[in-house]
Scaffold this active site. Structure first.
Site, PDB file in Angstrom:
ATOM      1  CG  HIS A   5      37.097 -54.877  -9.062  1.00 16.17           C
ATOM      2  ND1 HIS A   5      37.831 -53.707  -9.044  1.00 16.17           N
ATOM      3  CD2 HIS A   5      36.443 -54.878 -10.246  1.00 16.17           C
ATOM      4  CE1 HIS A   5      37.613 -53.034 -10.167  1.00 16.17           C
ATOM      5  NE2 HIS A   5      36.770 -53.735 -10.928  1.00 16.17           N
ATOM      6  CG  HIS A  30      32.912 -54.775 -13.976  1.00 12.27           C
ATOM      7  ND1 HIS A  30      32.670 -53.422 -13.900  1.00 12.27           N
ATOM      8  CD2 HIS A  30      34.239 -54.928 -13.734  1.00 12.27           C
ATOM      9  CE1 HIS A  30      33.806 -52.783 -13.637  1.00 12.27           C
ATOM     10  NE2 HIS A  30      34.776 -53.674 -13.527  1.00 12.27           N
ATOM     11  CG  LEU A  31      27.899 -59.219 -10.864  1.00 14.08           C
ATOM     12  CD1 LEU A  31      27.078 -59.514  -9.603  1.00 14.08           C
ATOM     13  CD2 LEU A  31      28.440 -60.514 -11.454  1.00 14.08           C
ATOM     14  NE  ARG A  32      29.823 -55.332 -18.030  1.00 11.71           N
ATOM     15  CZ  ARG A  32      30.918 -54.611 -17.890  1.00 11.71           C
ATOM     16  NH1 ARG A  32      30.912 -53.548 -17.112  1.00 11.71           N
ATOM     17  NH2 ARG A  32      32.024 -54.926 -18.524  1.00 11.71           N
ATOM     18  CG  ASN A  75      31.708 -49.897 -14.645  1.00 13.28           C
ATOM     19  OD1 ASN A  75      31.324 -50.881 -14.000  1.00 13.28           O
ATOM     20  ND2 ASN A  75      32.632 -49.991 -15.573  1.00 13.28           N
ATOM     21  CE  LYS A 125      36.712 -48.714  -9.355  1.00 17.69           C
ATOM     22  NZ  LYS A 125      36.436 -49.753 -10.335  1.00 17.69           N
ATOM     23  CG  HIS A 130      40.204 -47.616 -12.924  1.00 12.87           C
ATOM     24  ND1 HIS A 130      39.692 -48.652 -13.669  1.00 12.87           N
ATOM     25  CD2 HIS A 130      41.346 -47.246 -13.548  1.00 12.87           C
ATOM     26  CE1 HIS A 130      40.496 -48.879 -14.704  1.00 12.87           C
ATOM     27  NE2 HIS A 130      41.497 -48.023 -14.654  1.00 12.87           N
ATOM     28  CG  HIS A 184      42.077 -52.886 -11.712  1.00 11.56           C
ATOM     29  ND1 HIS A 184      42.704 -51.674 -11.689  1.00 11.56           N
ATOM     30  CD2 HIS A 184      40.797 -52.628 -12.038  1.00 11.56           C
ATOM     31  CE1 HIS A 184      41.831 -50.726 -11.998  1.00 11.56           C
ATOM     32  NE2 HIS A 184      40.664 -51.282 -12.202  1.00 11.56           N
ATOM     33  CG  ASP A 244      38.482 -55.362 -13.369  1.00 10.34           C
ATOM     34  OD1 ASP A 244      37.278 -55.021 -13.406  1.00 10.34           O
ATOM     35  OD2 ASP A 244      39.393 -54.669 -13.860  1.00 10.34           O
ATOM     36  CG  HIS A 264      32.575 -55.763 -22.580  1.00 11.63           C
ATOM     37  ND1 HIS A 264      31.843 -54.615 -22.402  1.00 11.63           N
ATOM     38  CD2 HIS A 264      33.665 -55.633 -21.803  1.00 11.63           C
ATOM     39  CE1 HIS A 264      32.471 -53.822 -21.546  1.00 11.63           C
ATOM     40  NE2 HIS A 264      33.582 -54.417 -21.150  1.00 11.63           N
TER      41      HIS A 264
HETATM   42  O1  DOR Z   1      38.932 -53.204 -18.665  1.00 10.47           O
HETATM   43  C1  DOR Z   1      38.091 -52.655 -17.980  1.00 10.47           C
HETATM   44  N1  DOR Z   1      36.793 -52.973 -18.063  1.00 10.47           N
HETATM   45  N2  DOR Z   1      38.457 -51.692 -17.110  1.00 10.47           N
HETATM   46  C2  DOR Z   1      37.559 -50.973 -16.423  1.00 10.47           C
HETATM   47  O2  DOR Z   1      37.946 -50.150 -15.648  1.00 10.47           O
HETATM   48  C3  DOR Z   1      36.118 -51.163 -16.648  1.00 10.47           C
HETATM   49  C4  DOR Z   1      35.855 -52.520 -17.112  1.00 10.47           C
HETATM   50  C5  DOR Z   1      34.457 -52.700 -17.623  1.00 10.47           C
HETATM   51  O3  DOR Z   1      33.527 -52.236 -16.984  1.00 10.47           O
HETATM   52  O4  DOR Z   1      34.306 -53.352 -18.672  1.00 10.47           O
HETATM   53 ZN    ZN Z   2      36.614 -53.173 -12.888  1.00  8.79          ZN
HETATM   54 ZN    ZN Z   3      38.867 -50.419 -13.016  1.00 11.52          ZN
END
Ligand code: DOR
Ligand code: ZN
Ligand code: ZN
Length: 360
Positions: A15, A17-19, A43, A103, A140, A182, A257, A261
């Site tokens: 799991h 997030h690479l954006r 996402n 997802k 989630h 998570h 996870d 940001h």
């Molecule tokens: O803390 C989080 N950040 N929870 C999520 O479900 C999404 C994730 C994000 O994409 O930043």
């Molecule tokens: Zn996540």
């Molecule tokens: Zn999540």
């Protein structure tokens, strides 16, 4: 004598997030250095909701890798109201195997989560097709809004999901492969110990939920780096998920996870949710397993259980970690000069944090 080094098959992140864009180009090499592959969350902005968008996001990830890297980004689709059973059937016969899961984000919940069905089980034809084809549903697993659209207590989101949403989902789609993402609470740990089943109902656990409790998350005002969903909970919750990983169950695996940001969105009065941990995740997991006296269970958790759920073999390549103190002193910086701070950062973390394991 205490163990001072460990060699394991190269880990897999179930799991991450690479954006997209500059953030993707900055964080992807960090994950690719330590993990041979990862399940990539959809996402992004815009979200990955179609096969074409997944192709495009994957291309972007591959282009961001250093030349000598063989990292495999395994893509997922966002469960939107527009997803159809025919797309799931198309995924099932794809020889290249692009998509590894769908997802679900709870309605009204976190970053870019406004596209899904009101309730996971509303997506009937899609979920039936996923049952038929064996494509996993990644959840989630939190409830955010109640039936009247009022916000629930955010510390209870996981509990409400496990007590209400999940049993309905499992009743309605008994053969669906499910991964609870998570896992963050004692209730979740107890639930998994009782109901977890290899290849059927699995769960991922982050490093930050294993290392911190909510006292940390609120220490010296509000610690932006630990502000994430699911919220970091009580000590008893942290201890319960630590005990869960210690058991070495085949249906529990690492899912960092890691959620990058830009600092402007973290260090702001409305700090976004997301803990960026890619620079330290592997090291923190190792540290926790060492503290628990179960380094013998580390390889299963990091390198074997995750790939197996997705029908993959573990890596042949190995990685060695040594017990050695170090600190994170620099953020990851995008080509535009935007800083992304990691959990455990020496200055912005809890204060002078020291990590006790390091990649050799
Ligand atoms: O803390 C989080 N950040 N929870 C999520 O479900 C999404 C994730 C994000 O994409 O930043
Ligand atoms: Zn996540
Ligand atoms: Zn999540």
């Amino acid at each position: 004598m205490a163990q001072s080094s460990i060699t394991i098959k190269k880990p897999f992140d179930s799991h991450v997030h690479l954006r997209r864009g500059a953030v993707l180009r900055a964080v992807t090499p960090v994950t690719a250095e330590k993990f041979w592959g990862a399940i990539v969350m959809p996402n992004t902005d815009p979200i990955v909701a179609t096969i074409e968008q997944a192709v495009e996001n994957k291309k972007e990830i591959l282009a961001a890798l250093p030349a000598d890297t063989t990292f495999k980004p395994l893509m997922t689709l966002y469960l939107t109201k527009d997803l159809t059973a025919s797309v799931i059937e198309k995924i099932a016969v794809d020889k290249e195997k692009l998509i590894y899961g769908v997802k679900y984000y709870p309605w009204g919940y976190s970053i870019n989560s406004q596209w899904g069905p009101r309730d996971a089980s509303d997506a009937s034809p899609v979920l039936h097709a996923m049952e038929e084809t064996g494509l996993p549903l990644l959840l989630h697993s939190e409830v955010h809004l109640n039936a009247e659209n009022h916000e629930e207590d955010p510390y209870d989101g996981e509990k409400l999901f496990l007590k209400d949403t999940l049993p309905r989902l499992m009743d309605k789609y008994p053969r669906l492969k499910i991964s609870l993402e998570h896992m963050s609470s004692k209730l979740g740990a107890d639930f998994m110990e009782k109901n977890g089943k290899e290849g059927k109902l699995v769960a991922t656990i982050t490093p930050h939920h294993l290392v911190y409790d909510r006292t940390d998350a609120f220490r010296t005002g509000y610690r932006a780096l630990l502000n994430c969903k699911p919220l970091i909970k009580r000590t008893e919750d942290k201890n319960a998920i630590r005990e869960l990983v210690k058991k070495g169950l085949p249906f529990i695996s690492a899912g960092t996870d890691s959620a990058p940001h830009p600092e402007s969105r973290k260090f702001s009065s409305c700090c976004v949710y997301g803990a960026f941990n890619a620079p330290v995740a592997l090291e923190l997991y190792t540290q926790v397993f060492d503290e628990l006296g179960c380094l013998d269970k580390l390889e299963g958790f990091l390198s074997v259980n995750g790939p197996r759920f997705f029908g993959l073999k573990p890596a042949e390549e190995t990685i060695t970690l040594v017990k050695e103190d170090w600190q994170v002193t620099e953020p990851v910086v995008t080509e535009e000069g935007i800083k992304i701070w990691s959990v455990c950062d020496k200055t912005h973390g809890l204060g002078n944090e020291v990590i006790h394991w390091k990649i050799a």
